[in-house]
Design a protein around this motif. Structure first.
Motif, PDB file in Angstrom:
ATOM      1  N   LEU A   7       0.948  -1.281   0.153  1.00 22.99           N
ATOM      2  CA  LEU A   7       0.098  -0.180  -0.045  1.00 22.99           C
ATOM      3  C   LEU A   7       0.779   1.259   0.012  1.00 22.99           C
ATOM      4  O   LEU A   7       0.645   2.044  -1.141  1.00 22.99           O
ATOM      5  CB  LEU A   7      -1.096  -0.173   1.268  1.00 22.99           C
ATOM      6  CG  LEU A   7      -1.816   1.110   1.578  1.00 22.99           C
ATOM      7  CD1 LEU A   7      -2.822   1.325   0.229  1.00 22.99           C
ATOM      8  CD2 LEU A   7      -2.611   1.215   2.822  1.00 22.99           C
ATOM      9  N   ASP A   8       1.707   1.527   0.911  1.00 21.92           N
ATOM     10  CA  ASP A   8       2.485   2.605   1.309  1.00 21.92           C
ATOM     11  C   ASP A   8       3.508   2.979   0.144  1.00 21.92           C
ATOM     12  O   ASP A   8       4.407   2.080  -0.043  1.00 21.92           O
ATOM     13  CB  ASP A   8       3.084   2.692   2.447  1.00 21.92           C
ATOM     14  CG  ASP A   8       2.409   3.218   3.770  1.00 21.92           C
ATOM     15  OD1 ASP A   8       3.071   4.031   4.554  1.00 21.92           O
ATOM     16  OD2 ASP A   8       1.312   3.342   3.602  1.00 21.92           O
ATOM     17  N   GLY A   9       3.329   4.004  -0.474  1.00 22.62           N
ATOM     18  CA  GLY A   9       4.440   4.347  -1.467  1.00 22.62           C
ATOM     19  C   GLY A   9       4.026   3.594  -2.896  1.00 22.62           C
ATOM     20  O   GLY A   9       4.967   3.854  -3.778  1.00 22.62           O
ATOM     21  N   THR A  10       3.445   2.568  -2.849  1.00 20.41           N
ATOM     22  CA  THR A  10       3.079   1.957  -3.952  1.00 20.41           C
ATOM     23  C   THR A  10       1.880   2.138  -4.584  1.00 20.41           C
ATOM     24  O   THR A  10       1.822   2.709  -5.880  1.00 20.41           O
ATOM     25  CB  THR A  10       3.215   0.283  -3.811  1.00 20.41           C
ATOM     26  OG1 THR A  10       4.384   0.076  -3.148  1.00 20.41           O
ATOM     27  CG2 THR A  10       2.842  -0.642  -5.136  1.00 20.41           C
ATOM     28  N   GLY A 148       5.806  -4.157  -5.039  1.00 18.49           N
ATOM     29  CA  GLY A 148       5.978  -3.359  -3.812  1.00 18.49           C
ATOM     30  C   GLY A 148       7.310  -2.328  -3.812  1.00 18.49           C
ATOM     31  O   GLY A 148       8.240  -2.316  -5.085  1.00 18.49           O
ATOM     32  N   ASP A 149       7.705  -1.816  -2.858  1.00 17.86           N
ATOM     33  CA  ASP A 149       8.841  -0.807  -3.001  1.00 17.86           C
ATOM     34  C   ASP A 149       9.463  -0.853  -1.858  1.00 17.86           C
ATOM     35  O   ASP A 149      10.673  -0.286  -1.546  1.00 17.86           O
ATOM     36  CB  ASP A 149       8.449   0.664  -3.022  1.00 17.86           C
ATOM     37  CG  ASP A 149       7.643   1.131  -2.053  1.00 17.86           C
ATOM     38  OD1 ASP A 149       7.218   0.421  -1.000  1.00 17.86           O
ATOM     39  OD2 ASP A 149       7.352   2.547  -1.758  1.00 17.86           O
ATOM     40  N   GLY A 150       9.293  -1.686  -0.752  1.00 13.16           N
ATOM     41  CA  GLY A 150      10.047  -1.398   0.346  1.00 13.16           C
ATOM     42  C   GLY A 150      10.728  -2.502   0.981  1.00 13.16           C
ATOM     43  O   GLY A 150      10.527  -3.950   0.363  1.00 13.16           O
ATOM     44  N   ASN A 151      11.798  -2.580   2.018  1.00 13.79           N
ATOM     45  CA  ASN A 151      12.353  -3.659   2.476  1.00 13.79           C
ATOM     46  C   ASN A 151      11.470  -4.664   2.954  1.00 13.79           C
ATOM     47  O   ASN A 151      11.785  -5.985   2.931  1.00 13.79           O
ATOM     48  CB  ASN A 151      13.418  -3.105   3.537  1.00 13.79           C
ATOM     49  CG  ASN A 151      14.437  -4.246   3.735  1.00 13.79           C
ATOM     50  OD1 ASN A 151      14.884  -4.671   3.027  1.00 13.79           O
ATOM     51  ND2 ASN A 151      15.143  -3.923   5.101  1.00 13.79           N
ATOM     52  N   ASN A 152      10.136  -4.091   3.508  1.00  7.07           N
ATOM     53  CA  ASN A 152       9.172  -5.425   3.987  1.00  7.07           C
ATOM     54  C   ASN A 152       8.458  -5.801   2.877  1.00  7.07           C
ATOM     55  O   ASN A 152       7.642  -6.855   3.353  1.00  7.07           O
ATOM     56  CB  ASN A 152       8.249  -4.637   5.276  1.00  7.07           C
ATOM     57  CG  ASN A 152       7.609  -3.577   4.601  1.00  7.07           C
ATOM     58  OD1 ASN A 152       7.874  -3.115   3.586  1.00  7.07           O
ATOM     59  ND2 ASN A 152       6.411  -3.169   5.117  1.00  7.07           N
ATOM     60  N   ASP A 153       8.740  -5.540   1.744  1.00  8.52           N
ATOM     61  CA  ASP A 153       8.218  -6.520   0.701  1.00  8.52           C
ATOM     62  C   ASP A 153       9.157  -7.521   0.091  1.00  8.52           C
ATOM     63  O   ASP A 153       8.781  -8.332  -0.632  1.00  8.52           O
ATOM     64  CB  ASP A 153       7.819  -5.426  -0.399  1.00  8.52           C
ATOM     65  CG  ASP A 153       6.798  -4.615   0.017  1.00  8.52           C
ATOM     66  OD1 ASP A 153       5.825  -4.980   0.717  1.00  8.52           O
ATOM     67  OD2 ASP A 153       6.965  -3.241  -0.410  1.00  8.52           O
ATOM     68  N   LEU A 154      10.567  -7.446   0.727  1.00  9.78           N
ATOM     69  CA  LEU A 154      11.499  -8.471   0.115  1.00  9.78           C
ATOM     70  C   LEU A 154      10.883  -9.977   0.430  1.00  9.78           C
ATOM     71  O   LEU A 154      10.958 -10.630  -0.878  1.00  9.78           O
ATOM     72  CB  LEU A 154      12.693  -8.408   0.987  1.00  9.78           C
ATOM     73  CG  LEU A 154      13.888  -9.203   0.568  1.00  9.78           C
ATOM     74  CD1 LEU A 154      14.272  -8.665  -0.790  1.00  9.78           C
ATOM     75  CD2 LEU A 154      14.929  -9.014   1.682  1.00  9.78           C
TER      76      LEU A 154
HETATM   77 MG   LIG Z   1       5.898   0.523   0.500  1.00 13.40          MG
END
Ligand SMILES: [Mg+2]
Length: 412
Positions: A7-10, A148-154
């Motif tokens: 969600l966030d930033g994506t 996704g875009d974040g490390n927590n999407d890895l």
């Molecule tokens: Mg994000």
């Protein structure tokens, strides 16, 4: 096929956390925690619990109303609504905070769960690990695409069948670059790729430029796309030649981040396709990875190839499949045998009428993975239409000097 989105930033064009913390006046605390988390000093789960401890004391309803106002990418939101059955939002955020924005997006959404009392968060009940949702859909037999875009999407990306790292709001986390299939920086390009994955392709040809190699024979210590020729990088010349092509796809591997940086000086809507096995594979693998989710017909282009601008125009306007060849100029070349109709009969390292230079154009229905050379992929389909072009590739330092001289008067 299911599309799972962070969600966030994506999907949102702003990060939600700073927006909440600013509203409630706890920016400093949240910023410090975020910075320490990004630096890797606070593990993600701990960071999440501490974040909820800070923000949980504020009104859940106000938070949800606030998040509902965070802007989303309009074309992406439209795509999600149009394909609501196949799109899913997966966020680490608490579902009670996201009610408003979930409603606005209008598809199935998953998040972390909290117990609330009197409009306050009293307890975290579960923290969502995004990869479990990926596994859940895979177990149902779905092909899962994670965006996704974040490390927590890895981990979710690692579990997904296809992963797209996006840099719409900010650069995607560096950790994603070693596992993702695609990197995309532009909303329009992202929608294009999502539609292509659904099989909604345009009749125009895509161009696949393979720049994954290490350029070892050239000996300049650079992947060939970054080699300077007549005042610009090789890739900058190619981008000028394809400025009117909508779907340009760059296959990257060695020095991928540097290529991305160079390309984005010229264009933001390129789809970067990773060949993580660039060291063990040849150009066939890169072409396959660049073309498998592109438009129906793709023009295969080597990252070290320069073709006369007039011939490029002619090739872009030519319908159907073809193989290009030129006069024999380099030693150690792969040659083609050509019949009187100009059709390519086959390839040979020993002898031939012309040199196989590339480019070539192939329909996706003929595309089969090969770890070998591109020409090996075309062999089963010969005889194929041949087109003679003025094409020069840069394999060795002598080629480099020669091609610099030939191309110095080209006007693009
Ligand atoms: Mg994000």
């Amino acid at each position: 096929m299911k599309f799972l989105f962070d969600l966030d930033g994506t999907v949102t064009s702003q990060e939600t956390l700073p927006c909440i913390s600013k509203y409630f006046g706890c920016t400093e605390q949240i910023e410090e925690l975020t910075a320490r988390t990004i630096a890797g000093n606070v593990p993600f789960i701990e960071s999440f619990i501490r974040r909820v401890n800070i923000l949980g004391q504020y009104s859940v309803k106000e938070t949800s109303d606030l998040l509902a106002q965070v802007p989303v990418y309009p074309q992406l939101a439209k795509f999600i609504l149009e394909h609501a059955e196949d799109c899913i939002i997966v966020t680490g955020n608490l579902t009670c905070w996201c009610e408003g924005i979930f409603k606005k997006i209008g598809c199935q959404c998953y998040g972390s769960i909290a117990e609330c009392e009197n409009d306050k968060v009293v307890k975290i009940k579960s923290i969502l690990r995004k990869e479990t949702i990926v596994d859940q859909y895979k177990a149902l037999g779905e092909t899962v695409v994670f965006i996704g875009d974040g490390n927590n999407d890895l981990e979710a990306m690692r579990h997904a069948n296809i992963s797209i790292a996006v840099g719409l709001t900010h650069s995607p986390a560096q950790s994603l670059m070693s596992i993702c299939d695609y990197v995309i920086f532009n909303e329009k390009a992202l929608i294009r790729q999502l539609k292509q994955l659904l099989g909604i392709c345009k009749p125009e040809k895509s161009v696949v430029i393979s720049c994954a190699g290490i350029g070892s024979r050239l000996g300049l210590g650079l992947t060939k796309a970054l080699v300077q020729i007549n005042g610009g990088s090789l890739i900058s010349w190619q981008l000028k030649l394809f400025k009117d092509v909508e779907d340009v796809r760059l296959v990257i591997g060695f020095q991928g981040s540097e290529i991305i940086e160079e390309v984005r000086k010229y264009r933001d809507d390129i789809i970067f396709c990773y060949n993580h096995h660039y060291f063990e594979t040849k150009t066939g693998a890169s072409y396959y990875l660049g073309a498998r989710h592109a438009n129906y017909e793709t023009i295969e282009w080597d990252g070290d190839l320069l073709v006369h601008p007039d011939d490029v125009k002619m090739l872009l306007a030519t319908d159907g499949e073809y193989i290009c060849y030129g006069d024999i100029t380099s030693e150690d070349s792969v040659c083609v045998h050509v019949n009187e109709k100009g059709e390519v009969l086959g390839f040979s390292r020993e002898s031939g009428d012309y040199e196989w230079t590339g480019p070539a154009c192939m329909n996706k229905k003929h595309l089969i993975y090969s770890s070998q050379n591109v020409f090996n992929m075309f062999e089963p389909f010969c005889p194929m239409r041949g087109i003679k072009v003025r094409a020069y590739d840069i394999d060795t330092y002598n080629d480099y000097l020669r091609v610099s001289e030939i191309t110095k008067d080209w006007r693009l």
